[in-house]
Design a protein around this motif. Sequence first.
Motif, PDB file in Angstrom:
ATOM      1  N   SER A  97     -18.951   3.213  26.429  1.00 27.65           N
ATOM      2  CA  SER A  97     -17.561   3.519  26.071  1.00 27.65           C
ATOM      3  C   SER A  97     -17.333   3.419  24.566  1.00 27.65           C
ATOM      4  O   SER A  97     -16.194   3.367  24.109  1.00 27.65           O
ATOM      5  CB  SER A  97     -16.601   2.582  26.804  1.00 27.65           C
ATOM      6  N   ARG A  99     -18.755   5.694  22.292  1.00 24.98           N
ATOM      7  CA  ARG A  99     -19.265   6.916  21.663  1.00 24.98           C
ATOM      8  C   ARG A  99     -18.527   7.222  20.361  1.00 24.98           C
ATOM      9  O   ARG A  99     -19.132   7.622  19.369  1.00 24.98           O
ATOM     10  CB  ARG A  99     -19.122   8.101  22.628  1.00 24.98           C
ATOM     11  N   HIS A 100     -17.210   7.037  20.377  1.00 22.32           N
ATOM     12  CA  HIS A 100     -16.441   7.353  19.171  1.00 22.32           C
ATOM     13  C   HIS A 100     -16.780   6.395  18.039  1.00 22.32           C
ATOM     14  O   HIS A 100     -16.758   6.775  16.869  1.00 22.32           O
ATOM     15  CB  HIS A 100     -14.938   7.307  19.476  1.00 22.32           C
ATOM     16  N   THR A 103     -19.911   7.644  16.460  1.00 20.97           N
ATOM     17  CA  THR A 103     -19.601   8.767  15.577  1.00 20.97           C
ATOM     18  C   THR A 103     -19.026   8.268  14.261  1.00 20.97           C
ATOM     19  O   THR A 103     -19.364   8.775  13.178  1.00 20.97           O
ATOM     20  CB  THR A 103     -18.596   9.717  16.255  1.00 20.97           C
ATOM     21  N   GLU A 104     -18.178   7.253  14.341  1.00 18.19           N
ATOM     22  CA  GLU A 104     -17.556   6.692  13.143  1.00 18.19           C
ATOM     23  C   GLU A 104     -18.589   6.029  12.235  1.00 18.19           C
ATOM     24  O   GLU A 104     -18.510   6.151  11.008  1.00 18.19           O
ATOM     25  CB  GLU A 104     -16.471   5.689  13.551  1.00 18.19           C
ATOM     26  N   CYS A 200     -26.823   2.526  18.719  1.00 20.08           N
ATOM     27  CA  CYS A 200     -26.275   3.807  19.215  1.00 20.08           C
ATOM     28  C   CYS A 200     -27.397   4.793  19.496  1.00 20.08           C
ATOM     29  O   CYS A 200     -27.412   5.462  20.540  1.00 20.08           O
ATOM     30  CB  CYS A 200     -25.308   4.403  18.195  1.00 20.08           C
ATOM     31  N   GLN A 205     -26.317   7.561  22.199  1.00 19.81           N
ATOM     32  CA  GLN A 205     -24.909   7.864  21.988  1.00 19.81           C
ATOM     33  C   GLN A 205     -24.744   8.887  20.871  1.00 19.81           C
ATOM     34  O   GLN A 205     -25.430   8.828  19.889  1.00 19.81           O
ATOM     35  CB  GLN A 205     -24.156   6.585  21.601  1.00 19.81           C
TER      36      GLN A 205
END
Length: 205
Positions: A97, A99-100, A103-104, A200, A205
């Motif tokens: 949960s 994933r964002h 990305t950040e 990640c 991810q």
Amino acid sequence: MTNNDHCGKKRTLATLLSIAILTSCSYDDTPMALKVIDGETDRLLYARTLLDAAATPMESAQSPQQLDAIEFAYSQSQQAYGEVLRCHDEGVCRMTSMRHVCTEVDALIDARRALAPHSDLLSVSLMLSENTGPMNADRLRLLSAEAARDGRISELESNVLTLATAATAAHTVWSLTPAGEKERLERRRTHAIDEFNQRCDAAGQ
């Protein structure tokens, strides 16, 4: 049995059933935990400072005041991602949960690369990021995935993975000692962003 007793037992049964369902589904508290972390560490605010600085012309990123702000934001970001890692280690935050967040952190690493020529702190951090450190479970997963990328693992790759597995086990045991735990926490203080990024990658991810 009175009607109230019957209703009370039904409510108790419903409560126990709800707990059992949540437990069996491994209830994911990541969103709330991250919200707390972000509120306590200002993770997103400091990331925005770095991303905005990286997006501006390089000449304007050289003023002493802005460099101080950039380096402070980066130091605070390291602490923030240390908290995210701690949350994951404790089993509250789950990679599935986040994933964002992955990305950040990718964007943050890109910003560090862009700003490194103008900051000694970020330049040193960029060099340190190339030092992957001891063989741990995340690096072993990455190594295994790389070896199996073509659908087969050669004898040489198999031998390398065997040695890597032994090194991972040895490092895990070492990390359980007071000296090993101290070393792990000290490394996390300077490598939290890269450690989280590696996690990640290992989780796909």
